[in-house]
Design an enzyme around this catalytic site. Structure first.
Site, mmCIF file in Angstrom:
data_model
loop_
_atom_site.group_PDB
_atom_site.id
_atom_site.type_symbol
_atom_site.label_atom_id
_atom_site.label_comp_id
_atom_site.label_asym_id
_atom_site.label_seq_id
_atom_site.Cartn_x
_atom_site.Cartn_y
_atom_site.Cartn_z
ATOM 1 N N SER A 276 0.842 -1.193 0.000
ATOM 2 C CA SER A 276 0.000 0.000 0.000
ATOM 3 C C SER A 276 0.878 1.245 0.000
ATOM 4 O O SER A 276 2.011 1.225 0.481
ATOM 5 C CB SER A 276 -0.900 -0.005 1.240
ATOM 6 N N LYS A 282 0.240 -3.829 4.854
ATOM 7 C CA LYS A 282 -0.547 -4.480 3.810
ATOM 8 C C LYS A 282 0.295 -5.426 2.960
ATOM 9 O O LYS A 282 1.421 -5.128 2.571
ATOM 10 C CB LYS A 282 -1.198 -3.439 2.900
ATOM 11 N N ARG A 315 -22.129 -12.127 -45.756
ATOM 12 C CA ARG A 315 -21.036 -11.514 -44.988
ATOM 13 C C ARG A 315 -21.607 -10.296 -44.301
ATOM 14 O O ARG A 315 -22.370 -9.545 -44.904
ATOM 15 C CB ARG A 315 -19.854 -11.131 -45.877
#
Length: 444
Positions: A276, A282, A315
């Site tokens: 973090s 973290k 097509r």
């Protein structure tokens, strides 16, 4: 934000595609189309449909002459397809009008574009297979090593009954093994040549149209569909379905991994994690999160592609353009998800202490089903269930382990094995070992 994260200098390491990324570039597309034009001329020369000398000249030049994709942009914008500009540029680069007139003899743009795409998709599937085999092998090792390691099974986010980490790895890998098994049939049903001419009739090729298509397929080592498929996108849709199944399976593994690494569970550890900008503690599950995002993108793109499979007449430009917009992104989503899964499965490790703590730290309530079946040996099943449900409520209300309450309530029952996770994992160890055996020889 970059238009494509896969080609972005900023985001390409978050969504790596490995060698697959090189297959979805302008230069790769142009090179593939030139190879297709060269192969077509070679086969037509061998069959006497164009002069042999011209065929040999065109075939050799298709492997030697480079064309700048940027130089084809204006013509592509005007024509809505690259092939007319490519053919004109190739003929000019040949500097031999007597031979150049036989380039693209009888073919239509879609024949060249679709067949060239199949050449690249063949390489793409080979790259995916390599990483799929690696991922399965690594999951097999996890399944074998941890076949007997108990952990909580969870349904609706709640503890259910004990399973094993080896079985969890096997459950992640089982759909991937199915996908690997499906690959040979997928290749047969997807990697087709297209050679049907302007309106799909092959009229310009004369009575030998079917023979030419078959020889063309052999020359490129692709399948002869034995029919026109200009407006039938079945091969593309089948590929998209397979890729989406792959992404969904990888996404499920990644979702589980995110949950198993979250604070308060921590039952697995990733080999790499993200940090973090402000919170030093973290360790974010970045790679699994990327896989989940890629899986969601793949599912959405597949929906668009399935819709684009509905073509009008012989097509359909809009449907075809939609395919160009979405198919490369779906392919690269799958490649990136698998690239990251290969890394994750090689470094993922379980945390036995956390698993054991989770099994014993919820008042033994995870063993309630096993206890109800033990009691059902002496009471009708509904009565046994009701009795154990009452004990579970009491355990929660009094903060007392279910095992203590059960032993007090039923002193004559043998309960040691009921409250031993190692005895309550059912077929999980066997499933883990069976999966491990199935993946043992997937890589050399």
């Amino acid at each position: 934000m970059a238009a494509s994260v896969f080609a972005s200098e900023l985001y390409s390491r978050l969504f790596p595609t490995g060698d697959a990324g090189r297959l979805f570039s302008d230069s790769a597309e142009v090179r593939a189309m030139l190879l297709v034009e060269g192969a077509l001329a070679k086969v037509q020369g061998e069959m006497g449909l164009i002069p042999v000398e011209s065929a040999a000249f065109i075939h050799r030049a298709s492997m030697e002459i480079p064309l700048d994709p940027g130089g084809l942009a204006q013509a592509t914008g005007t024509n809505g397809v690259t092939v007319p500009g490519l053919v004109a540029a190739f003929r000019k680069a040949l500097e031999a009008p007597e031979h150049a007139q036989y380039v693209h003899w009888g073919a239509t743009s879609q024949d060249i574009s679709d067949t060239a795409q199949m050449l690249r998709l063949r390489q793409f599937l080979a790259l995916l297979e390599t990483n799929l085999r690696k991922t399965l092998h690594q999951l097999g090792l996890l399944a074998h090593t941890h076949a007997d390691l108990p952990m909580p099974g969870r349904t609706y986010g709640q503890h259910a009954t004990p399973i094993t980490f080896g079985a969890t790895a096997a459950h992640w890998g089982a759909p991937l093994l199915d996908l690997l098994t499906d690959l040979p049939a997928l290749r047969d049903g997807v990697l087709w040549v297209s050679l049907s001419g302007a309106a799909g009739t092959g009229a310009a090729f004369g009575p030998r149209a079917a023979e030419l298509r078959a020889e063309f397929a052999k020359a490129l080592n692709l399948k002869d569909p034995q029919r026109t498929w200009h407006a039938d996108r079945g091969p593309i849709l089948a590929l998209c379905g397979w890729l989406t199944r792959l992404c969904a399976a990888l996404g499920k593994m990644a979702e589980d991994t995110i949950l198993l690494t979250q604070t308060g569970i921590s039952e697995v550890t990733l080999g790499a994690s993200g940090g973090s900008s402000t919170m030093p503690q973290k360790q974010n599950p970045v790679q699994p999160s990327a896989i989940v995002a890629l899986a969601r993108q793949a599912i959405g793109l597949n929906a668009i592609l399935q819709d684009a499979g509905l073509h009008r007449q012989d097509r359909d430009g809009a449907a075809w353009f939609t395919e160009w917009l979405t198919l490369p992104q779906l392919c690269l989503s799958a490649a990136s998800a698998l690239e990251q899964a290969t890394t994750i499965t090689a470094t993922l490790t379980p945390n036995p202490a956390a698993m054991s703590s989770a099994l014993s730290g919820t008042l033994d309530l995870i063993h309630a089903e096993a206890l109800s079946f033990r009691l059902a040996e002496h009471l009708p099943r509904p009565e046994a269930q009701a009795a154990i449900k009452t004990l579970c409520k009491q355990a929660i209300a009094e903060n007392t382990p279910l095992s203590d309450l059960a032993r007090a309530a039923y002193p004559d029952l043998t309960l040691d094995d009921v409250f031993d996770p190692a005895h309550q994992t059912g077929q999980a160890p066997a499933e883990a070992r069976a999966f491990a055996a199935a993946t043992q020889n997937l890589i050399s």
